[in-house]
Write a protein that holds these residues in place. Sequence first.
Motif, PDB file in Angstrom:
ATOM      1  N   ARG A  98      -5.840   6.950 -13.157  1.00  0.00           N
ATOM      2  CA  ARG A  98      -5.400   6.466 -14.456  1.00  0.00           C
ATOM      3  C   ARG A  98      -4.346   5.382 -14.251  1.00  0.00           C
ATOM      4  N   ALA A  99      -4.039   4.699 -15.314  1.00  0.00           N
ATOM      5  CA  ALA A  99      -2.983   3.684 -15.245  1.00  0.00           C
ATOM      6  C   ALA A  99      -1.632   4.382 -15.101  1.00  0.00           C
ATOM      7  N   PRO A 100      -0.778   3.912 -14.212  1.00  0.00           N
ATOM      8  CA  PRO A 100       0.553   4.514 -14.084  1.00  0.00           C
ATOM      9  C   PRO A 100       1.360   4.332 -15.372  1.00  0.00           C
ATOM     10  N   ASN A 101       2.236   5.288 -15.647  1.00  0.00           N
ATOM     11  CA  ASN A 101       3.103   5.144 -16.808  1.00  0.00           C
ATOM     12  C   ASN A 101       4.373   4.385 -16.406  1.00  0.00           C
ATOM     13  N   GLN A 102       5.209   4.119 -17.372  1.00  0.00           N
ATOM     14  CA  GLN A 102       6.394   3.294 -17.121  1.00  0.00           C
ATOM     15  C   GLN A 102       7.326   3.936 -16.093  1.00  0.00           C
ATOM     16  N   ARG A 103       7.491   5.245 -16.147  1.00  0.00           N
ATOM     17  CA  ARG A 103       8.355   5.948 -15.190  1.00  0.00           C
ATOM     18  C   ARG A 103       7.825   5.783 -13.769  1.00  0.00           C
ATOM     19  N   GLU A 104       6.520   5.864 -13.587  1.00  0.00           N
ATOM     20  CA  GLU A 104       5.910   5.724 -12.257  1.00  0.00           C
ATOM     21  C   GLU A 104       6.042   4.293 -11.736  1.00  0.00           C
ATOM     22  N   TRP A 105       5.827   3.307 -12.609  1.00  0.00           N
ATOM     23  CA  TRP A 105       6.018   1.910 -12.188  1.00  0.00           C
ATOM     24  C   TRP A 105       7.470   1.679 -11.803  1.00  0.00           C
ATOM     25  N   ARG A 106       8.405   2.231 -12.583  1.00  0.00           N
ATOM     26  CA  ARG A 106       9.827   2.030 -12.311  1.00  0.00           C
ATOM     27  C   ARG A 106      10.221   2.626 -10.954  1.00  0.00           C
ATOM     28  N   ALA A 107       9.709   3.804 -10.650  1.00  0.00           N
ATOM     29  CA  ALA A 107      10.009   4.426  -9.348  1.00  0.00           C
ATOM     30  C   ALA A 107       9.532   3.535  -8.203  1.00  0.00           C
ATOM     31  N   MET A 108       8.338   2.955  -8.354  1.00  0.00           N
ATOM     32  CA  MET A 108       7.834   2.050  -7.325  1.00  0.00           C
ATOM     33  C   MET A 108       8.699   0.795  -7.246  1.00  0.00           C
TER      34      MET A 108
ATOM     35  N   ARG B  20       0.833  -1.213   0.000  1.00  0.00           N
ATOM     36  CA  ARG B  20       0.000   0.000   0.000  1.00  0.00           C
ATOM     37  C   ARG B  20       0.861   1.254   0.000  1.00  0.00           C
ATOM     38  N   LEU B  21       1.901   1.262   0.830  1.00  0.00           N
ATOM     39  CA  LEU B  21       2.773   2.436   0.896  1.00  0.00           C
ATOM     40  C   LEU B  21       3.460   2.691  -0.443  1.00  0.00           C
ATOM     41  N   ALA B  22       3.930   1.648  -1.073  1.00  0.00           N
ATOM     42  CA  ALA B  22       4.585   1.806  -2.372  1.00  0.00           C
ATOM     43  C   ALA B  22       3.587   2.276  -3.435  1.00  0.00           C
ATOM     44  N   MET B  23       2.388   1.718  -3.416  1.00  0.00           N
ATOM     45  CA  MET B  23       1.396   2.056  -4.428  1.00  0.00           C
ATOM     46  C   MET B  23       0.736   3.408  -4.173  1.00  0.00           C
ATOM     47  N   ALA B  24       0.898   3.953  -2.973  1.00  0.00           N
ATOM     48  CA  ALA B  24       0.318   5.256  -2.654  1.00  0.00           C
ATOM     49  C   ALA B  24       0.921   6.352  -3.523  1.00  0.00           C
ATOM     50  N   GLU B  25       2.106   6.115  -4.047  1.00  0.00           N
ATOM     51  CA  GLU B  25       2.762   7.094  -4.916  1.00  0.00           C
ATOM     52  C   GLU B  25       2.228   7.050  -6.338  1.00  0.00           C
TER      53      GLU B  25
END
Length: 159
Positions: free
Chosen positions: A82-92, A72-77
Amino acid sequence: MPPIAPNELLSIGETAARSGLTVPTLRYYEERGLVAAVREPGGRRRFPRHTLRRLAVIAAGQRVGLSLEEIRLAMAELPTHRAPNQREWRAMSVEWAELLAARVRELQALQTDLDGCIGCGCLSLGRCVLFNPDDEARTEGPGSRWLRHAVEEGASSPG
């Protein structure tokens, strides 16, 4: 099942069927802030299609031993609208990589010393490295003192 348009909302039953989860699990995840539903005027939940990806990531995190709170903490970012983009998934994923690396170090320390501890056969509190006379370990805080020391030693040793 027929394909789903990117902006289509899925019922809770459809989301459960597509994700392999139960309806109560989806409700629980929503209560915990892991996924977000859109409410219809009658109060029924509808989930955006991109929720399926979030649910797959939650399942992957659980399979590698992360708690729902860590997930949950990781996904809170991540954005919920909308669907996260590749940069957002990579940061997580960078955050998860750090958590998993720490978990791997703990497991390696446990794997290395577990056989010695369980199989030592000493049956002697005088020689046992886990023995804790007068509760001396209380000053070191909560958790396994043995595992904590093993992880610290592994981190300081080369290799």
